[in-house]
Structure formats: C-alpha cells, structure tokens
Motif scaffolding. Structure first.
Motif, mmCIF file in Angstrom:
data_model
loop_
_atom_site.group_PDB
_atom_site.id
_atom_site.type_symbol
_atom_site.label_atom_id
_atom_site.label_comp_id
_atom_site.label_asym_id
_atom_site.label_seq_id
_atom_site.Cartn_x
_atom_site.Cartn_y
_atom_site.Cartn_z
ATOM 1 N N LYS A 1 0.823 -1.213 0.000
ATOM 2 C CA LYS A 1 0.000 0.000 0.000
ATOM 3 C C LYS A 1 0.853 1.258 0.000
ATOM 4 O O LYS A 1 0.535 2.245 -0.690
ATOM 5 N N TYR B 1 3.898 1.464 -1.193
ATOM 6 C CA TYR B 1 4.514 1.505 -2.528
ATOM 7 C C TYR B 1 3.527 2.054 -3.558
ATOM 8 O O TYR B 1 3.888 2.910 -4.388
ATOM 9 N N GLN B 2 2.283 1.578 -3.510
ATOM 10 C CA GLN B 2 1.272 2.063 -4.453
ATOM 11 C C GLN B 2 0.980 3.541 -4.234
ATOM 12 O O GLN B 2 0.786 4.289 -5.208
ATOM 13 N N LEU B 3 0.970 3.975 -2.979
ATOM 14 C CA LEU B 3 0.741 5.387 -2.679
ATOM 15 C C LEU B 3 1.862 6.249 -3.250
ATOM 16 O O LEU B 3 1.603 7.308 -3.850
ATOM 17 N N GLN C 1 3.793 5.472 -5.747
ATOM 18 C CA GLN C 1 3.682 5.421 -7.205
ATOM 19 C C GLN C 1 2.635 6.421 -7.702
ATOM 20 O O GLN C 1 2.850 7.131 -8.685
ATOM 21 N N ASP C 2 1.507 6.466 -7.017
ATOM 22 C CA ASP C 2 0.436 7.398 -7.398
ATOM 23 C C ASP C 2 0.893 8.840 -7.247
ATOM 24 O O ASP C 2 0.588 9.699 -8.091
ATOM 25 N N GLN C 3 1.621 9.134 -6.156
ATOM 26 C CA GLN C 3 2.112 10.493 -5.942
ATOM 27 C C GLN C 3 3.121 10.888 -7.013
ATOM 28 O O GLN C 3 3.104 12.025 -7.506
ATOM 29 N N ASN C 4 3.993 9.964 -7.383
ATOM 30 C CA ASN C 4 4.976 10.245 -8.422
ATOM 31 C C ASN C 4 4.333 10.500 -9.772
ATOM 32 O O ASN C 4 4.714 11.395 -10.514
ATOM 33 N N GLN C 5 3.312 9.683 -10.064
ATOM 34 C CA GLN C 5 2.591 9.879 -11.323
ATOM 35 C C GLN C 5 1.847 11.207 -11.336
ATOM 36 O O GLN C 5 1.806 11.923 -12.335
ATOM 37 N N GLY C 6 1.290 11.593 -10.179
ATOM 38 C CA GLY C 6 0.601 12.870 -10.082
ATOM 39 C C GLY C 6 1.557 14.037 -10.244
ATOM 40 O O GLY C 6 1.243 15.047 -10.867
ATOM 41 N N LYS D 1 2.491 14.496 -13.903
ATOM 42 C CA LYS D 1 1.402 15.104 -14.690
ATOM 43 C C LYS D 1 1.387 16.610 -14.512
ATOM 44 O O LYS D 1 1.106 17.353 -15.455
#
Length: 214
Positions: A199, A201-203, A205-210, A213
């Motif tokens: 969880k 790691y996924q968080l 990843q989401d922050q990095n992708q955001g 963008k």
C-alpha cells in the motif's frame, strides 16, 4: 436435535383459499395433505411464524431451523435474508403451491425438503439428513473461506516480495526472509507487513505519477 422452527409461509392465505374452494379433491384426499405449521406441531416441534425480516430478527435467536413455504423463485431471497441474521438448517416445504411441477428446480442452498403428504417417520428422516447436509455444507463453506483467505494473503506477500526485489535489489528468497523477520520484530502477521509495504509503494507510485502530470 431440532426442537423449534421459524416458519416463513408466504402462501398460507392462498393455500387456505384453495383448500376451501377446491372441488377437485374429495375429503379423504384432502385429509392426506398437511399444513406446514400443523405438521411440525403434531410432531412435537415449536413453531414460530414470521413474515418480515424484523419479525425474523426477533425470533431467530431461539430456533434451531428454518422452514420456507414459498414459491421456487423466492427461496434464494428468503435464504439470503435469513442467513444475514444467522446460519441455520434450511428446509423447503413442498406442496402443489410451492412445487407446482416437475420442472421446478431445487435451490442448492437448502438442506432438505418436507412434503405435505410425508409420514412422521419420513419427516424425521428428512430432518436428520437435512441437518447432516447443513453441517457438511457449512464445513465446506468454512474451508472454502479459509482457502480464499490464504490465497488473498499469498497475493499480498507475493506483491510485497516483488516490490522488495525491485527496490532493494535482493532475491525472492531474501525478500521472503526480510518479510518474516520484519513480522517477528513488529509482532505482526507476515501478511500484515506485506500489505503495508504494498500500500505504501502504491501510494508513492500514485504520488509520483501525479507529480509528473503537473
């Protein structure tokens, strides 16, 4: 052994009207068929009638089994309502109203059938078989839930191992040892440690992708 039933009879009024107005059967033929509450009471069982979920919720703690006198398409809905409150042996009352033809399909979630023309011995045998079926069914369900739970835990552990291999550059065996030692140090289950790693790691990843963008 069973001592009491909760009876859900959606067809009581229809059955009474049909029996009083029917001219197709003579008196001797009518006498052969029993009503669900009368049959159970004659056999010494306590019977509590209910027609709503609220009534069932009050009665169900003090009964040992459920008897449904409903049409085939209502067996599953009523079964789900009852089982949401408590798991009990479930029987289906069979007569010309609830089982109108040979094409009716028996719901797989019921434990036994009781017919309006059954003798006392036949009813007791049906109840005995039904209770045995109930215990086998619930045991199978528990085993199935345990297997599904273990599979779900295995998914979390495998995901965490892959993440550790990627981040730390270690082997799969080393990542497993890391999870095991971390669980021991934190006094947690390995799956709980693995879930936290996945969880986080996924968080990230989401922050990095955001961030990319923006």
């Amino acid at each position: 052994m069973l001592q009491s039933f909760i009876l859900i009879d959606e067809l009581k009024a229809t059955r009474s009207a049909t029996s009083s107005s029917s001219t197709a059967l003579n008196d001797s033929e009518r006498a052969v068929e029993s009503l669900p509450d009368e049959m159970l009471k004659d056999l010494g069982f306590r019977v509590y009638a209910a027609s709503t979920v609220k009534e069932i919720s009050f009665i169900i703690p003090k009964v040992d089994a459920v008897l449904l006198s409903v049409s085939p398409d209502q067996v599953e809905p009523w079964r789900n309502r009852v089982f949401a409150l408590k798991s009990l042996p479930l029987f289906w009352w069979c007569d010309k109203l609830t089982f109108p033809s040979h094409e009716c399909k028996v719901d797989g979630g019921i434990d036994g059938l009781i017919g309006s023309t059954m003798t006392a011995l036949e009813v007791h045998c049906a109840l005995l078989l039904g209770v045995n079926h109930y215990f086998q069914r619930t045991e199978w369900q528990q085993e199935r839930e345990q297997l599904l739970s273990k599979l779900e835990e295995r998914k979390w552990v495998d995901q965490a191992k892959r993440i550790l291999c990627e981040i730390k550059g270690i082997s799969e065996a080393e990542s497993y040892d890391f999870l095991r030692k971390q669980a021991m140090n934190e006094r947690k289950r390995m799956v709980d440690v693995a879930t936290s790693i996945v969880k986080v790691y996924q968080l990230l990843q989401d922050q990095n992708q955001g961030g990319r963008k923006r």
